[in-house]
Design a protein around this motif. Structure first.
Motif, mmCIF file in Angstrom:
data_model
loop_
_atom_site.group_PDB
_atom_site.id
_atom_site.type_symbol
_atom_site.label_atom_id
_atom_site.label_comp_id
_atom_site.label_asym_id
_atom_site.label_seq_id
_atom_site.Cartn_x
_atom_site.Cartn_y
_atom_site.Cartn_z
ATOM 1 N N ALA A 36 7.844 7.168 4.603
ATOM 2 C CA ALA A 36 7.357 8.118 5.371
ATOM 3 C C ALA A 36 5.655 7.810 5.943
ATOM 4 O O ALA A 36 5.364 7.937 6.931
ATOM 5 N N THR A 37 5.332 7.328 4.869
ATOM 6 C CA THR A 37 3.751 6.599 4.832
ATOM 7 C C THR A 37 3.822 5.396 5.968
ATOM 8 O O THR A 37 3.005 5.196 6.955
ATOM 9 N N LEU A 38 4.941 4.623 6.004
ATOM 10 C CA LEU A 38 4.701 3.462 6.783
ATOM 11 C C LEU A 38 5.141 4.084 8.352
ATOM 12 O O LEU A 38 4.551 3.713 9.437
ATOM 13 N N PRO A 46 -7.288 6.378 9.251
ATOM 14 C CA PRO A 46 -7.381 6.028 7.688
ATOM 15 C C PRO A 46 -6.333 6.760 6.965
ATOM 16 O O PRO A 46 -5.746 7.777 7.572
ATOM 17 N N VAL A 47 -5.967 6.355 5.662
ATOM 18 C CA VAL A 47 -4.906 6.920 5.099
ATOM 19 C C VAL A 47 -5.390 7.181 3.628
ATOM 20 O O VAL A 47 -6.312 6.539 3.031
ATOM 21 N N LEU A 85 0.777 -1.298 -0.065
ATOM 22 C CA LEU A 85 0.047 -0.015 -0.089
ATOM 23 C C LEU A 85 1.017 1.048 -0.001
ATOM 24 O O LEU A 85 0.789 2.426 -0.852
ATOM 25 N N ALA A 86 1.843 1.238 0.900
ATOM 26 C CA ALA A 86 2.762 2.392 0.667
ATOM 27 C C ALA A 86 3.571 2.682 -0.295
ATOM 28 O O ALA A 86 3.854 3.928 -0.845
ATOM 29 N N SER A 87 3.722 1.661 -1.161
ATOM 30 C CA SER A 87 4.334 1.716 -2.372
ATOM 31 C C SER A 87 3.873 2.720 -3.517
ATOM 32 O O SER A 87 4.260 3.217 -4.174
ATOM 33 N N ALA A 88 2.591 2.736 -3.164
ATOM 34 C CA ALA A 88 1.626 3.478 -4.189
ATOM 35 C C ALA A 88 2.255 5.050 -4.016
ATOM 36 O O ALA A 88 1.880 5.775 -4.979
ATOM 37 N N GLY A 89 2.700 5.625 -2.902
ATOM 38 C CA GLY A 89 2.904 6.903 -2.832
ATOM 39 C C GLY A 89 4.473 7.457 -3.000
ATOM 40 O O GLY A 89 5.305 6.414 -3.368
ATOM 41 N N PRO A 98 -9.101 2.464 4.878
ATOM 42 C CA PRO A 98 -9.200 1.902 6.157
ATOM 43 C C PRO A 98 -7.610 1.841 6.832
ATOM 44 O O PRO A 98 -6.758 1.680 5.936
ATOM 45 N N ALA A 99 -7.359 2.078 7.985
ATOM 46 C CA ALA A 99 -6.301 2.000 8.741
ATOM 47 C C ALA A 99 -5.494 0.324 8.574
ATOM 48 O O ALA A 99 -6.606 -0.472 8.407
#
Length: 204
Positions: free
Chosen positions: A31-33, A43-44, A22-26, A135-136
């Motif tokens: 920083a997202t992790l 939620p993110v 999921l974080a790899s999308a940004g 969702p988180a």
């Protein structure tokens, strides 16, 4: 016989590998992790178009699509429920192609007057340049068996760094079959539907 190597005991829990995907999308995955480490129940907002697209459907129709994918099709990629919408994660490019396929098959919002307009509700397709709120990774604490109060949860959570994602043709197939199934009257109360679990070991 299904392999057990891809089985996951809690399909509503995002694994560390799933969170990394999921974080790899940004643009700034680390920083997202790090934000998730600080606020695991928040939620993110994630950008679409690179790691995945997202098809957002009304909750009831989205549930029918999900049922068709698991009961008669290849399964699904990650799926979340957020504020009355079902978010189906799809292969990049799906957001651009799916509306055209629906219209071509006369299931879309711009179908001909003598076609099947209206049986598939408008699907919101998020691709390049769009963002979605999901969702988180960690569900907020709640009594056993109780749904999250915010209406935000994972139904099929990311569990790998390379999840299988359906393309536009598969989601078209699911939407058409969900529309045809809409005439049936469900004998199950909403609580049963909300408790449904999808066996991800069948997906691959």
């Amino acid at each position: 016989m299904s392999s057990t190597r891809n089985a996951t005991p809690h399909v509503s829990d995002v694994t560390s590998d799933g969170a990394a995907w999921l974080a790899s999308a940004g643009a700034y995955p680390r920083a997202t992790l790090a934000r998730w480490e600080e606020r695991p129940a928040a939620p993110v907002v994630l950008p679409c178009g690179s790691a995945f697209d997202v098809v957002s459907a009304p909750a009831i129709f989205g549930r029918r699509m999900l049922d068709r994918l698991w009961e008669d099709g290849p399964g699904s990629g990650p799926v979340a429920e957020f504020r009355g919408r079902m978010l189906l994660f799809a292969a990049p490019g799906t957001a651009q192609r799916l509306p055209s396929l629906l219209d071509w098959e006369e299931w879309g919002a711009r179908g001909r007057a003598d076609g099947r307009t209206g049986e598939v509700p408008p699907l919101l397709c998020h691709g390049v340049g769009d963002t979605v709120t999901v969702p988180a990774p960690a569900a907020p604490a709640a009594p056993a068996g109780a749904p999250p109060r915010s209406g935000s949860r994972w139904l099929v959570a990311p569990d790998t760094r390379r999840p299988w994602l359906p393309g536009p043709e598969i989601l078209l197939w699911a939407a058409v079959r969900a529309a045809r199934a809409a005439v049936r009257i469900s004998i199950f109360p909403p609580a049963d539907q909300g408790a449904k679990v999808y066996d991800v070991s069948r997906r691959r």
